[in-house]
Structures are given as C-alpha cells and as structure tokens.
Design a protein around this motif. Structure first.
Motif, short mmCIF file in Angstrom:
data_model
loop_
_atom_site.label_atom_id
_atom_site.label_comp_id
_atom_site.label_asym_id
_atom_site.label_seq_id
_atom_site.Cartn_x
_atom_site.Cartn_y
_atom_site.Cartn_z
N SER A 151 0.83 -1.21 0.00
CA SER A 151 0.00 0.00 0.00
C SER A 151 0.87 1.26 0.00
O SER A 151 0.57 2.24 -0.69
N LYS A 152 1.94 1.20 0.79
CA LYS A 152 2.85 2.35 0.85
C LYS A 152 3.51 2.61 -0.50
O LYS A 152 3.60 3.76 -0.96
N ASN A 158 1.54 6.70 -6.74
CA ASN A 158 0.43 7.58 -7.12
C ASN A 158 0.74 9.04 -6.81
O ASN A 158 0.46 9.95 -7.60
N MET A 159 1.34 9.27 -5.63
CA MET A 159 1.68 10.64 -5.25
C MET A 159 2.73 11.23 -6.19
O MET A 159 2.65 12.41 -6.56
N SER A 160 3.70 10.41 -6.58
CA SER A 160 4.73 10.89 -7.50
C SER A 160 4.10 11.33 -8.82
O SER A 160 4.46 12.37 -9.38
N HIS A 161 3.14 10.53 -9.29
CA HIS A 161 2.46 10.88 -10.54
C HIS A 161 1.62 12.15 -10.36
O HIS A 161 1.66 13.05 -11.22
N GLU A 162 0.89 12.25 -9.25
CA GLU A 162 0.03 13.41 -9.00
C GLU A 162 0.85 14.69 -8.88
O GLU A 162 0.41 15.76 -9.33
N ASP A 210 -2.57 17.50 1.76
CA ASP A 210 -3.09 16.14 1.96
C ASP A 210 -2.01 15.22 2.52
O ASP A 210 -2.25 14.40 3.42
N ILE A 211 -0.80 15.34 1.97
CA ILE A 211 0.30 14.50 2.44
C ILE A 211 0.64 14.81 3.88
O ILE A 211 0.87 13.91 4.70
#
Length: 217
Positions: A151-152, A158-162, A210-211
C-alpha cells in the motif's frame, strides 16, 4: 566386587532418571511453546505424533497417523510440496523446513511450520523426526506487514504521478515565459500562462496539504 556392582547399578538408575527428567522437560517445553514433535520410522513405515501434534491437528489421543494422512491435512495445492519434502527426506536424508497452510480435523484453517531431520545408520536414513508449530499469528502479522508495504509503495507511486503532473505544467509555462519571445509578445498567452501556473500551483499545494495530513494520521 559387590561394591562395584552396586555402584554400577546406582549409576544406571541415575542415568535412567536423568534421561527421564530430560524427556519430561522436553515434553513440557514443547507444550508451553506449542511445538509438536513427530517421527517417521523408515524401516517400519510407521509415524508417531506427540500430544502437542495431536492437539494442533485436533485429533483424538488414539489417532494413528500415517504419511498419507499427515499430508492430507494440508491445503490441496500444497500437498505435492510436503509430499516431495518427505520423499526426499526418506530417500536421501535431506532436511526440510517449510511453512504451509493446514486444515485441522474440525476444519480450522491455520499456518504451520514443519521441520524434518534425518537420523542415519550405516550411511542410510532410518528415521525422520522433527517439529510441528502453529505460526498462524506470525503469518497474519507478516501478511499485514507485506500488505502495508504494498500500500505504501502504491501510495508513493500515485503521489509521485500526481505531483509530477502539475509540476510539469508549471515548469513548462515558466520556461515559455522566460525564453520564448513570440509567446510573451501575446498578452493573452501571458495571462493564460499565469492562470495555468497559478491553477497548478494550487493543485500542488492541495496535494502537499493532503500529504501532511496523512503524516499526522
């Protein structure tokens, strides 16, 4: 002569008592640790389970185990694996230490660790013996940890892409504003670039917030 015989008898009795105490200690330790003992006599093709092994399999005290019966307790997909381990141990004396899913007599599902070692005589294995332990709690914790790591990793991907998406827009339009004279000669293009940079900057700030909120959790 009589004294020597009497001393020898005393020594033998003490040795037997010592062995008995050691066996009792081993049995009690196994019960406390939840480790069952088992052995397979290759010469007579007979298998023996101790009290803990019987309890873990949830069978009666007079249950007579065999290799075939022991293998049948494991999940069908894993039965060839334990069968091969037994076969190699019997033929060559090769040890094994494996973790497998098992279903008890009452249908209870659990994970077990089965360890087997060989006893040799004249260079040939004559007995396979070992330990049998319930490791269900360990496997649940291990699976949970692996799931958390997956999950991590997915979250970071996903965060890197966003983050990369708005950063690409910001850097692209900033480069146009800095180096492309034909672009900045048009006021509409300048306004468009500024709005795009501002909009993507807001999106980037929202992601960062959010992070930060997630790190607090």
């Amino acid at each position: 002569g009589f004294m020597a015989i009497e001393s020898d008898i005393t020594d033998r009795v003490e040795l037997r008592e010592h062995i008995k105490r050691q066996e009792e200690l081993l049995r009690e330790t196994g019960e406390v640790a939840g480790v069952g003992g088992w052995e397979y006599d290759i010469l007579t093709s007979s298998m023996t389970w101790n009290v803990v092994s019987r309890r873990l399999h949830e069978v009666d005290h007079d249950y007579v185990p065999t290799i075939q019966k022991a293998i049948a307790f494991y999940e069908p997909v894993c039965q060839p694996l334990i069968a091969a381990a037994f076969e190699q141990a019997i033929l060559t004396g090769k040890s094994f230490d494996i973790e497998l899913p098992l279903i008890t007599k009452t249908g209870k599902k659990m994970w077990v660790r089965k360890v087997g070692r060989a006893e040799f005589k004249n260079g040939r294995p004559v007995r396979i013996f070992g330990a049998f332990q319930d490791i269900t709690a360990y496997r649940i914790a291990k699976d949970a940890a692996e799931s958390a790591n997956r999950s991590k990793s997915e979250f970071l991907a996903n965060m890197s892409h966003e983050i990369r998406t708005p950063m690409t827009a910001i850097m692209g339009y900033a480069e146009l504003l800095a180096d492309d004279e034909s672009f900045i000669s048009d006021p509409n293009q300048i306004v468009k670039a500024a709005k795009t940079i501002y909009r993507n900057g807001e999106h980037l700030m929202s992601l960062i917030n959010d992070i930060l909120d997630l790190t607090k959790i």
